[in-house]
Design an enzyme around this catalytic site. Structure first.
Site, PDB file in Angstrom:
ATOM      1  N   ASP A   1       9.781   0.280   0.140  1.00 11.78           N
ATOM      2  CA  ASP A   1      10.181   1.300   1.113  1.00 11.78           C
ATOM      3  C   ASP A   1       9.173   2.439   1.114  1.00 11.78           C
ATOM      4  O   ASP A   1       9.539   3.606   1.014  1.00 11.78           O
ATOM      5  CB  ASP A   1      11.603   1.790   0.810  1.00 11.78           C
ATOM      6  CG  ASP A   1      12.225   2.481   2.023  1.00 11.78           C
ATOM      7  OD1 ASP A   1      11.713   2.290   3.149  1.00 11.78           O
ATOM      8  OD2 ASP A   1      13.213   3.206   1.841  1.00 11.78           O
TER       9      ASP A   1
ATOM     10  N   GLY B   1      18.813  17.526  -0.676  1.00  8.98           N
ATOM     11  CA  GLY B   1      18.677  16.436   0.290  1.00  8.98           C
ATOM     12  C   GLY B   1      19.854  15.502   0.163  1.00  8.98           C
ATOM     13  O   GLY B   1      20.714  15.671  -0.700  1.00  8.98           O
TER      14      GLY B   1
END
Ligand SMILES: *[C@@H]1O[C@H](CO)[C@@H](O)[C@H](O)[C@H]1NC(C)=O
Ligand SMILES: *[C@@H]1O[C@H](CO)[C@@H](O)[C@H](O)[C@H]1NC(C)=O
Ligand SMILES: *[C@@H]1O[C@H](CO)[C@@H](O)[C@H](O)[C@H]1NC(C)=O
Ligand SMILES: *[C@@H]1O[C@H](CO)[C@@H](O)[C@H](O)[C@H]1NC(C)=O
Ligand SMILES: *[C@@H]1O[C@H](CO)[C@@H](O)[C@H](O)[C@H]1NC(C)=O
Ligand SMILES: *[C@@H]1O[C@H](CO)[C@@H](O)[C@H](O)[C@H]1NC(C)=O
Length: 938
Positions: A734, A615
């Site tokens: 987050d 990623g």
């Protein structure tokens, strides 16, 4: 799935009549049964005082003065000749509105339920000595409700509606139509459970025209709270046309899933025709009512060409012996509702109603015995509502909150009442709005020039996200200019000239001036630091002509600016290496970490020269790797060319060495080797939760509901640990579905602590000037205050729960992008859970558990943080959902999923990896680091 449904006596219906008088939400209703008067708002309008109030004698409800709810109008007592001894106190005074076309009461913090009974009461009582009762209009928010036409000074007028309130506040407005001064005596607001009165939706409200209790002998005996937990007013219908009364002293119940929940006190009495072979008739024509309220009372009926909803309530009150049969039918204008008729249940309420409104000019309704019946027909109660559309959209709620805060701060009067933009004719002075069909109007300009504003520039201006022109010139504003104004994407003109501002022009605004996107006017502020500080002298007017700057020149300017910023930053980075550790931590904080330390060379070996990317985030890449013992790991390497994220990197490393929990991603080690920094995590083979929610739609391998519940609970436990298990508490800041990772057993772990902050309510450090988080997940209150709290995580987690229920992303890319919370609220307001549940779950879930999760999610996403549960409460509630689901017999689908999912990962891994990268890149335009580990090919 077979829920224990009551006998469906309302089943057969004519083709034109869709019945929905029964539903299957037994569990929620049972929970709701513990009523209290929480959530009731009872306002005595015109009662003097800011605080205080009194207890109403009859209902024991507390009435409060109205000063907190409105800032206009004047108080009056009604004339002494109209005061009677038995009259409730709230009728004795009024507030009247001699000034302004529209005056509104604003009722806030309505979060417990989206559906409300709103009741306004009026007694003119010649309060103004003019002996001239007025006519005026009532609105709920921006939607027309009623025309109040008072014809006699002694009349008690009542207007009542059942309406869905999509926001956490509602306004009730009185509009002067040129026929006298509007006034009001009192205002009641009562929450209703959202499943009740399903005919009241986001698109239509129900305006009461009759609510009849058949059978009492006392014509003053209005049944209301506490007999009716929702405080509906049930008016007695006494001895009409010589009907005989039937009654019982026993409790008459309603089913848990009854959609109207009529109180026993009402159902306990009924009427039947005296002559057993006749029927019970009710007739009315458009604009009138069959109801005769108690002497002195009037219900307001005045809606032009109304459409009607009719709800009839029945309960058998007699034990039927031998072959006795009571079987009824309802016939409206010669059309029977039920071909076969229906029978009643002893001491249980049943309901006949229509869901789509009738539209006739006159109504002849009768309740008749069928041919098989041996007993006469009866009826216990009836409600008749006219329908009013509530399809006008109010101004975007963020704009409303912002401009309301501005109005309050500067005590702006003007005509600033009700909705800022709607209706257009009553829009607020000095504002300009944009109107687009199908979406909420936005405020595009605010001109408060020469308005006598003092104090500093309200931070709420920075929440007017669609504003283009902001003119605050020629006032007495002090303090510095907020840099956050530069974040307003559409702002092109900002006029601050002629004030008493100080400080310098913030860099964000300077940048906007330099890139030509903003015309900033700041002249005539004697204390403002301009030319000698960071502003080229007198450039403001020149830059205002940016539109004329040829495009090529613009590109040059932008490139030069970018280069300059880049150079400045690289310089800064040099110094940053020395100050990389946070305050009070000393130089070698990384070395003090307990986990294993790796060298860069070791990482090369582990990752086979950084061969396979799992990623990508703003900090660099995440690589696949294997330790010497074969343990698979994910290595997050901070790209040393990036100056971003060093702080976040270190913060995360420090947090992860400090905290350990089975639902937080665990760190195996770290690397700090010269320029290189890396974190080594356990490998999460199934990637992010987001891929599973999203992948489901495209690939057919779908997370079953039981897995979703488990993932929800596990992630909630992880967050709870951050909030409760850590001292001081940690705010993640987050939370989102891409930061919840799944291992091979699909166990959930929270990841990415790069933005996490220690939170200490006594400590002001948490307040920062940078809003962090991901669009769609950010707590609106945090956005307003810049002060994150643990409740900001709760909000974001609520969004994740909604994703799990619906299979939809946080922001739905429809014609007009819509936030998932709004999307779900709108649908659930209609009582329809099927409309939101992810279809790919193929109905393999317990509907009560899904409702409950949706309910938790909506509580988590309440606008105001005080109404949100804590993570501890969320964990407990989710555990209950799992228990519900288990009781429902749930676990069957899991094995299937594991199998199909394995197939899916092998086949689709390339696509999935690509989608992560694209997704993360998009995110990283907006924020700092993100960590993802993609699924593996094994
Ligand atoms: C109304 O009457 C009450 C007492 O009866 C008095 O205290 C109050 O001041 C009066 N209000 C007005 C506006 O005259
Ligand atoms: C108010 O009602 C009266 C009759 O009660 C009627 O004559 C009058 O026209 C109505 N006024 C308005 C403005 O609707
Ligand atoms: C009852 O009503 C039926 C039909 O309307 C009528 O024929 C009968 O005479 C009535 N009986 C009495 C006692 O009024
Ligand atoms: C209702 O009944 C009245 C009187 O019996 C009749 O005049 C009227 O036409 C009926 N209305 C309808 C819509 O059937
Ligand atoms: C604001 O209003 C003033 C006078 O009311 C006007 O001179 C000024 O041009 C307006 N500002 C903008 C940006 O329209
Ligand atoms: C500035 O505002 C004051 C009132 O606050 C007004 O009298 C004056 O005319 C305004 N000046 C300009 C230049 O608009």
């Amino acid at each position: 799935m077979e829920l224990s449904r009551p006998r469906a006596i309302m089943a057969a219906a004519g083709p034109w009549l869709l019945l929905l008088c029964l539903a299957a939400f037994a569990v929620l209703q049972a929970a709701r049964a513990q009523h209290d008067n929480n959530g009731f708002i009872s306002i005595d309008c015109g009662l003097s005082g800011e605080t205080g109030g009194y207890e109403d004698k009859a209902t024991k409800l507390s009435y409060v003065p109205d000063a907190r709810f409105i800032d206009a109008g004047t108080n009056h007592n009604i004339s002494a000749e109209y005061v009677t001894g038995s009259m409730a106190k709230s009728w004795r005074n009024v507030r009247s509105f001699g000034a302004g076309t529209r005056n509104c009461y604003t009722l806030r913090s309505l979060v417990s339920e989206p559906k409300y009974i709103i009741r306004a009461k009026f007694k003119y009582g010649n309060y103004d000595g003019l002996d001239s009762p007025p006519v005026f209009d009532l609105y709920i928010g921006v939607n027309y409700w009623y025309t109040v036409n008072i014809s006699r000074s002694d009349e008690l007028m009542i207007a009542e509606a059942i309406a869905v309130v999509p926001d956490d506040f509602v306004q009730v407005c009185l509009v002067n139509t040129g026929a006298g001064t509007p006034f009001i005596s009192s205002l009641d607001v009562r929450p209703l459970h959202r499943t009740l009165y399903p005919q009241a939706t986001v698109a239509q409200g129900l305006a009461l025209t009759s609510r009849l209790n058949f059978g009492p002998t006392d014509e003053y005996a209005v049944v209301r709270y506490p007999s009716d937990p929702y405080d509906r007013l049930w008016f007695p219908m006494v001895d009409m046309l010589g009907w005989a009364v039937i009654s019982t002293t026993k409790e008459v119940q309603h089913r848990n899933d009854d959609l109207f929940q009529v109180p026993s006190a009402v159902l306990r009495t009924a009427i039947r025709p005296r002559n057993a072979s006749q029927k019970i008739d009710l007739s009315w024509s458009s604009g009138s009512s069959p109801m005769k309220p108690p002497p002195g009372y009037m219900l307001i009926l005045g809606r032009p060409s109304p459409e009607y909803i009719v709800i009839l309530h029945f309960a058998e009150l007699q034990v039927l012996r031998g072959n006795a049969v009571r079987q009824l039918n309802v016939v409206l204008n010669d059309k029977p509702w039920y071909p076969q008729g229906f029978t009643l249940e002893y001491l249980y309420g049943v309901v006949a109603c229509n869901s789509l409104p009738f539209q006739y000019s006159s109504y002849n309704l009768s309740v008749e015995a069928t041919g098989d019946a041996t007993l006469p027909p009866i009826i216990n109660a009836a409600e008749i509502y006219s329908v009013f559309p509530t399809t006008h959209l109010g101004t975007h709620s963020q704009d409303v909150s912002a401009i309301t805060a501005i109005k309050t701060k500067y005590r702006v009067k003007k005509n600033w009442m009700g909705d800022p933009c709607v209706p257009n004719a009553m829009a607020w002075d000095r504002l300009t709005c944009s109107y687009a069909t199908g979406s909420n109007p936005r405020i595009t300009s605010v001109n408060l020039s020469s308005s006598g504003l003092s104090d500093d520039i309200s931070s709420s201006f920075t929440n007017l996200k669609a504003v283009k022109y902001l003119d605050l010139s020629n006032n007495s504003l002090i303090g510095s200019i907020p840099d956050a104004l530069s974040q307003l994407p559409s702002l092109t003109v900002l006029d601050l000239s002629g004030n008493k501002l100080n400080g310098s022009i913030p860099s964000g605004l300077v940048k906007r001036i330099q890139d030509g996107s903003l015309d900033l006017r700041y002249g005539n502020n004697p204390n403002l630091c301009t030319s000698s500080c960071n502003m080229p002298a007198k450039t403001d007017m020149k830059l205002a002509s940016y539109i004329a700057v040829p495009a090529v020149l613009l590109v040059v300017i932008v490139s030069l600016t970018t280069l300059l910023i880049y150079l400045l930053k690289s310089k800064k980075q040099g110094s940053m290496n020395n100050s990389i550790t946070p305050r009070n931590e000393g130089h070698n904080s990384l070395r003090r970490l307990e986990s294993r330390q790796f060298t860069y060379r070791e990482l090369e070996i582990i990752t086979n020269n950084f061969q396979r990317v799992l990623g990508q985030g703003g900090f660099g890449y995440v690589y696949d790797g294997f330790l010497g013992d074969g343990t698979q790991v994910a290595v997050k390497l901070r790209s040393h060319s990036s100056n971003q994220g060093a702080k976040e990197f270190l913060a995360e490393a420090q947090i992860l060495t400090r905290i350990h929990h089975m639902n937080l991603v665990s760190m195996i080690g770290y690397c700090k080797d010269g320029e290189y920094m890396a974190l080594v995590y356990e490998y999460m083979s199934e990637g992010t939760l987001q891929e599973h929610i999203d992948g489901c739609n495209r690939n057919g391998a779908c997370l079953p509901w039981t897995k979703r519940l488990r993932i929800a609970l596990e992630s909630a436990q992880g967050l709870e640990y951050l909030h409760k298990g850590c001292n001081p508490p940690l705010i993640h800041r987050d939370v989102k579905s891409t930061n919840i990772l799944l291992n091979a057993k699909l166990e959930a772990r929270i990841a990415d602590f790069g933005l996490s902050k220690a939170f200490n309510s006594a400590d002001t450090h948490v307040s920062t000037n940078t809003l962090v988080g991901t669009p769609g997940y950010v707590d609106p209150e945090y956005q307003m205050t810049m002060q994150p709290t643990t409740k900001s995580d709760v909000y974001s987690f609520g969004v994740v729960l909604l994703e799990l229920v619906t299979g939809k992303p946080a922001i739905l890319q429809e014609a007009v992008p819509i936030n998932i919370i709004q999307w779900v609220r709108q649908r659930l307001a209609q009582g329809n859970i099927e409309a939101v549940v992810d279809a790919s779950m193929h109905n393999e879930y317990d509907v009560n558990a899904v409702w409950k999760v949706a309910d938790i999610a909506l509580k988590c996403t309440s606008q105001s943080s005080v109404h949100r549960p804590t993570m501890t409460e969320v964990v407990a509630q989710l555990q209950e959902c799992i228990d519900l689901e288990n009781a429902h017999g749930g676990d069957h689908a899991n094995n299937d999923y594991n199998m199909s999912y394995d197939d899916f990962t092998t086949d689709q891994s390339t696509n999935v990896s690509q989608s992560i990268t694209a997704f993360d890149m998009e995110l990283n335009l907006r924020r700092s680091p993100t960590m993802s580990t993609g699924p593996a090919t094994r």
